[in-house]
Design a protein around this motif. Structure first.
Motif, PDB file in Angstrom:
ATOM      1  N   HIS A   2     -62.656  -9.300 -50.615  1.00  0.00           N
ATOM      2  CA  HIS A   2     -62.264 -10.543 -51.271  1.00  0.00           C
ATOM      3  C   HIS A   2     -61.866 -10.281 -52.719  1.00  0.00           C
ATOM      4  O   HIS A   2     -60.836 -10.772 -53.206  1.00  0.00           O
ATOM      5  CB  HIS A   2     -63.439 -11.530 -51.209  1.00  0.00           C
ATOM      6  N   ALA A   3     -62.662  -9.495 -53.422  1.00  0.00           N
ATOM      7  CA  ALA A   3     -62.375  -9.189 -54.830  1.00  0.00           C
ATOM      8  C   ALA A   3     -61.087  -8.399 -54.956  1.00  0.00           C
ATOM      9  O   ALA A   3     -60.285  -8.629 -55.876  1.00  0.00           O
ATOM     10  CB  ALA A   3     -63.535  -8.410 -55.439  1.00  0.00           C
ATOM     11  N   LEU A   4     -60.862  -7.451 -54.045  1.00  0.00           N
ATOM     12  CA  LEU A   4     -59.639  -6.635 -54.094  1.00  0.00           C
ATOM     13  C   LEU A   4     -58.405  -7.512 -53.882  1.00  0.00           C
ATOM     14  O   LEU A   4     -57.409  -7.382 -54.611  1.00  0.00           O
ATOM     15  CB  LEU A   4     -59.712  -5.541 -53.035  1.00  0.00           C
ATOM     16  N   LEU A   5     -58.463  -8.412 -52.905  1.00  0.00           N
ATOM     17  CA  LEU A   5     -57.322  -9.281 -52.635  1.00  0.00           C
ATOM     18  C   LEU A   5     -57.030 -10.186 -53.825  1.00  0.00           C
ATOM     19  O   LEU A   5     -55.870 -10.326 -54.249  1.00  0.00           O
ATOM     20  CB  LEU A   5     -57.601 -10.124 -51.385  1.00  0.00           C
ATOM     21  N   ARG A   6     -58.081 -10.783 -54.382  1.00  0.00           N
ATOM     22  CA  ARG A   6     -57.868 -11.673 -55.530  1.00  0.00           C
ATOM     23  C   ARG A   6     -57.298 -10.901 -56.719  1.00  0.00           C
ATOM     24  O   ARG A   6     -56.398 -11.387 -57.410  1.00  0.00           O
ATOM     25  CB  ARG A   6     -59.182 -12.355 -55.936  1.00  0.00           C
ATOM     26  N   THR A   7     -57.806  -9.707 -56.964  1.00  0.00           N
ATOM     27  CA  THR A   7     -57.325  -8.913 -58.099  1.00  0.00           C
ATOM     28  C   THR A   7     -55.868  -8.514 -57.923  1.00  0.00           C
ATOM     29  O   THR A   7     -55.092  -8.540 -58.882  1.00  0.00           O
ATOM     30  CB  THR A   7     -58.200  -7.663 -58.272  1.00  0.00           C
ATOM     31  N   LEU A   8     -55.486  -8.148 -56.704  1.00  0.00           N
ATOM     32  CA  LEU A   8     -54.090  -7.801 -56.450  1.00  0.00           C
ATOM     33  C   LEU A   8     -53.174  -9.007 -56.656  1.00  0.00           C
ATOM     34  O   LEU A   8     -52.059  -8.877 -57.179  1.00  0.00           O
ATOM     35  CB  LEU A   8     -53.935  -7.261 -55.028  1.00  0.00           C
ATOM     36  N   LEU A   9     -53.635 -10.193 -56.273  1.00  0.00           N
ATOM     37  CA  LEU A   9     -52.839 -11.403 -56.499  1.00  0.00           C
ATOM     38  C   LEU A   9     -52.705 -11.687 -57.994  1.00  0.00           C
ATOM     39  O   LEU A   9     -51.620 -12.072 -58.469  1.00  0.00           O
ATOM     40  CB  LEU A   9     -53.486 -12.594 -55.784  1.00  0.00           C
ATOM     41  N   ILE A  10     -53.793 -11.503 -58.740  1.00  0.00           N
ATOM     42  CA  ILE A  10     -53.735 -11.696 -60.193  1.00  0.00           C
ATOM     43  C   ILE A  10     -52.766 -10.699 -60.814  1.00  0.00           C
ATOM     44  O   ILE A  10     -51.954 -11.042 -61.688  1.00  0.00           O
ATOM     45  CB  ILE A  10     -55.137 -11.545 -60.813  1.00  0.00           C
ATOM     46  N   LEU A  11     -52.825  -9.449 -60.353  1.00  0.00           N
ATOM     47  CA  LEU A  11     -51.902  -8.421 -60.850  1.00  0.00           C
ATOM     48  C   LEU A  11     -50.454  -8.811 -60.566  1.00  0.00           C
ATOM     49  O   LEU A  11     -49.589  -8.732 -61.452  1.00  0.00           O
ATOM     50  CB  LEU A  11     -52.222  -7.079 -60.200  1.00  0.00           C
ATOM     51  N   GLY A  12     -50.193  -9.264 -59.342  1.00  0.00           N
ATOM     52  CA  GLY A  12     -48.837  -9.636 -58.979  1.00  0.00           C
ATOM     53  C   GLY A  12     -48.300 -10.796 -59.798  1.00  0.00           C
ATOM     54  O   GLY A  12     -47.109 -10.846 -60.123  1.00  0.00           O
ATOM     55  N   CYS A  13     -49.183 -11.733 -60.148  1.00  0.00           N
ATOM     56  CA  CYS A  13     -48.760 -12.888 -60.955  1.00  0.00           C
ATOM     57  C   CYS A  13     -48.602 -12.533 -62.426  1.00  0.00           C
ATOM     58  O   CYS A  13     -47.849 -13.199 -63.153  1.00  0.00           O
ATOM     59  CB  CYS A  13     -49.764 -14.026 -60.808  1.00  0.00           C
ATOM     60  N   SER A  14     -49.292 -11.501 -62.889  1.00  0.00           N
ATOM     61  CA  SER A  14     -49.316 -11.181 -64.317  1.00  0.00           C
ATOM     62  C   SER A  14     -48.256 -10.173 -64.725  1.00  0.00           C
ATOM     63  O   SER A  14     -47.737 -10.229 -65.845  1.00  0.00           O
ATOM     64  CB  SER A  14     -50.699 -10.631 -64.708  1.00  0.00           C
ATOM     65  N   VAL A  15     -47.912  -9.240 -63.843  1.00  0.00           N
ATOM     66  CA  VAL A  15     -46.995  -8.160 -64.187  1.00  0.00           C
ATOM     67  C   VAL A  15     -45.645  -8.659 -64.714  1.00  0.00           C
ATOM     68  O   VAL A  15     -45.109  -8.092 -65.679  1.00  0.00           O
ATOM     69  CB  VAL A  15     -46.798  -7.221 -62.972  1.00  0.00           C
ATOM     70  N   PRO A  16     -45.045  -9.718 -64.133  1.00  0.00           N
ATOM     71  CA  PRO A  16     -43.722 -10.152 -64.636  1.00  0.00           C
ATOM     72  C   PRO A  16     -43.708 -10.581 -66.101  1.00  0.00           C
ATOM     73  O   PRO A  16     -42.625 -10.645 -66.703  1.00  0.00           O
ATOM     74  CB  PRO A  16     -43.384 -11.343 -63.724  1.00  0.00           C
ATOM     75  N   PHE A  17     -44.856 -10.840 -66.688  1.00  0.00           N
ATOM     76  CA  PHE A  17     -44.897 -11.298 -68.076  1.00  0.00           C
ATOM     77  C   PHE A  17     -44.813 -10.155 -69.082  1.00  0.00           C
ATOM     78  O   PHE A  17     -44.656 -10.400 -70.277  1.00  0.00           O
ATOM     79  CB  PHE A  17     -46.184 -12.098 -68.328  1.00  0.00           C
ATOM     80  N   PHE A  18     -44.937  -8.900 -68.609  1.00  0.00           N
ATOM     81  CA  PHE A  18     -45.008  -7.775 -69.533  1.00  0.00           C
ATOM     82  C   PHE A  18     -44.092  -6.647 -69.064  1.00  0.00           C
ATOM     83  O   PHE A  18     -43.841  -6.470 -67.869  1.00  0.00           O
ATOM     84  CB  PHE A  18     -46.445  -7.240 -69.632  1.00  0.00           C
ATOM     85  N   ALA A  19     -43.589  -5.899 -70.023  1.00  0.00           N
ATOM     86  CA  ALA A  19     -42.815  -4.691 -69.724  1.00  0.00           C
ATOM     87  C   ALA A  19     -43.783  -3.525 -69.675  1.00  0.00           C
ATOM     88  O   ALA A  19     -44.233  -3.015 -70.711  1.00  0.00           O
ATOM     89  CB  ALA A  19     -41.741  -4.467 -70.788  1.00  0.00           C
ATOM     90  N   LEU A  20     -44.127  -3.092 -68.476  1.00  0.00           N
ATOM     91  CA  LEU A  20     -45.164  -2.086 -68.291  1.00  0.00           C
ATOM     92  C   LEU A  20     -44.554  -0.763 -67.857  1.00  0.00           C
ATOM     93  O   LEU A  20     -43.583  -0.726 -67.092  1.00  0.00           O
ATOM     94  CB  LEU A  20     -46.178  -2.557 -67.246  1.00  0.00           C
ATOM     95  N   ASN A  21     -45.159   0.316 -68.330  1.00  0.00           N
ATOM     96  CA  ASN A  21     -44.692   1.657 -67.982  1.00  0.00           C
ATOM     97  C   ASN A  21     -45.856   2.455 -67.400  1.00  0.00           C
ATOM     98  O   ASN A  21     -46.760   2.869 -68.127  1.00  0.00           O
ATOM     99  CB  ASN A  21     -44.116   2.360 -69.208  1.00  0.00           C
ATOM    100  N   PHE A  22     -45.833   2.649 -66.096  1.00  0.00           N
ATOM    101  CA  PHE A  22     -46.874   3.414 -65.420  1.00  0.00           C
ATOM    102  C   PHE A  22     -46.349   4.773 -64.968  1.00  0.00           C
ATOM    103  O   PHE A  22     -46.843   5.352 -63.994  1.00  0.00           O
ATOM    104  CB  PHE A  22     -47.392   2.642 -64.203  1.00  0.00           C
ATOM    105  N   SER A  23     -45.355   5.283 -65.683  1.00  0.00           N
ATOM    106  CA  SER A  23     -44.740   6.536 -65.259  1.00  0.00           C
ATOM    107  C   SER A  23     -45.717   7.711 -65.310  1.00  0.00           C
ATOM    108  O   SER A  23     -45.549   8.688 -64.572  1.00  0.00           O
ATOM    109  CB  SER A  23     -43.520   6.846 -66.130  1.00  0.00           C
ATOM    110  N   HIS A  24     -46.714   7.638 -66.179  1.00  0.00           N
ATOM    111  CA  HIS A  24     -47.670   8.745 -66.297  1.00  0.00           C
ATOM    112  C   HIS A  24     -48.947   8.504 -65.493  1.00  0.00           C
ATOM    113  O   HIS A  24     -49.864   9.322 -65.537  1.00  0.00           O
ATOM    114  CB  HIS A  24     -48.054   8.962 -67.765  1.00  0.00           C
TER     115      HIS A  24
END
Length: 282
Positions: free
Chosen positions: A129-151
């Protein structure tokens, strides 16, 4: 049910019994889906509110673009890990409260199922349950920021989360004792435990900014090492081979906390039965 009776049950049967609690909690989650929407919106708003602090820092003109980007990732990872951790602790803190709400406490606690199978089953649901909720929060939050996870080293981060989640099970079961022993205020006491973990584990800041005595307390929190391991993998690209120390510490927490929490919960349940607290409402 004695320990001998528990081990007399075939392993596949024990797994099926534990999974039954996962299915039951899933059905309850479906019934109260509007509450899940509320907590999802709260999680997204909280994540955005904390992470936007990095943009405010950029307005001061004293930080470089690279520093702002790192601070954004630092805060985002912290809020997401906290969303995951707090969801696990919330679910386990309500392990007895749910039974009181639904009027099923006698059926559940008198069923021919060992308490360890019951609690592990509830813990598995809490993690999923926690994993699913966290992934949904991540999906909703990522579009607001320019993130670089290349490393980022996602494999190492995933292994840290998997190993660290075992210690969260033990911590969650321990918090679940409080509402059982203190029906009127146990749930609030479990929130206090979460507040202490939030303070000392470095969710929104590095642990080295804390006073010395709080840094010592931080070493007793598995969340400290969970956050440290995830951040080092996602921010600095630290691989699995360099995470051995963190993984060993998290594994030790899990090996110690899970059996200890199961023994403590069983002892607390026996005491609650004798004192008439088990069915009392808050």
């Amino acid at each position: 049910m004695s320990a001998a009776d528990v081990y007399a049950i075939p392993r596949p049967r024990r797994v099926a019994l534990g999974w039954a609690f996962v299915e039951r909690q899933t059905n309850l989650w479906k019934r109260y889906w509007l509450w899940e929407v509320v907590w999802l919106v709260y999680g997204v708003v909280n994540t955005l509110a904390i992470t936007f602090i990095a943009r405010e820092a950029a307005r001061t003109g004293t930080t470089t673009a690279a520093h702002v980007e790192r601070l954004t990732l630092f805060l985002l990872i912290g809020t997401l890990v906290w969303a995951y951790l707090s969801a696990v602790l919330d679910d386990m803190a309500l392990v007895i409260t749910w039974e009181r709400w639904e009027g099923t406490i006698e059926h559940t606690l008198m069923a021919p199922v060992s308490r360890s199978v019951h609690l592990i089953g509830m813990s598995v649901f809490g993690l999923l349950h926690a994993l699913l909720r966290t992934l949904l929060i991540l999906g909703c939050s990522v579009p607001f920021f320019a993130l670089n996870f290349s490393h980022a080293d996602w494999v190492a981060a995933a292994v840290v989360i998997a190993v660290g989640s075992i210690s969260l099970i033990g911590l969650g079961i321990l918090t679940g004792i409080l509402p059982m022993l203190y029906p009127e205020r146990g749930e609030q006491m479990s929130f206090m435990v979460q507040a202490v973990v939030l303070l000392v584990s470095g969710v929104y800041y590095g642990g080295d900014v804390l006073p010395g005595w709080l840094q010592a307390v931080a070493h007793a929190s598995p969340a400290t090492y969970l956050l440290r391991g995830i951040r080092s993998s996602l921010l600095d690209g630290v691989g699995l081979g360099d995470q051995v120390h963190t993984l060993v510490v998290l594994a030790v927490f899990g090996v110690v906390l899970v059996p200890l929490s199961l023994v403590a919960f069983s002892a607390a349940e026996r005491w609650a039965r004798r004192t008439g607290r088990l069915k009392r409402q808050g």
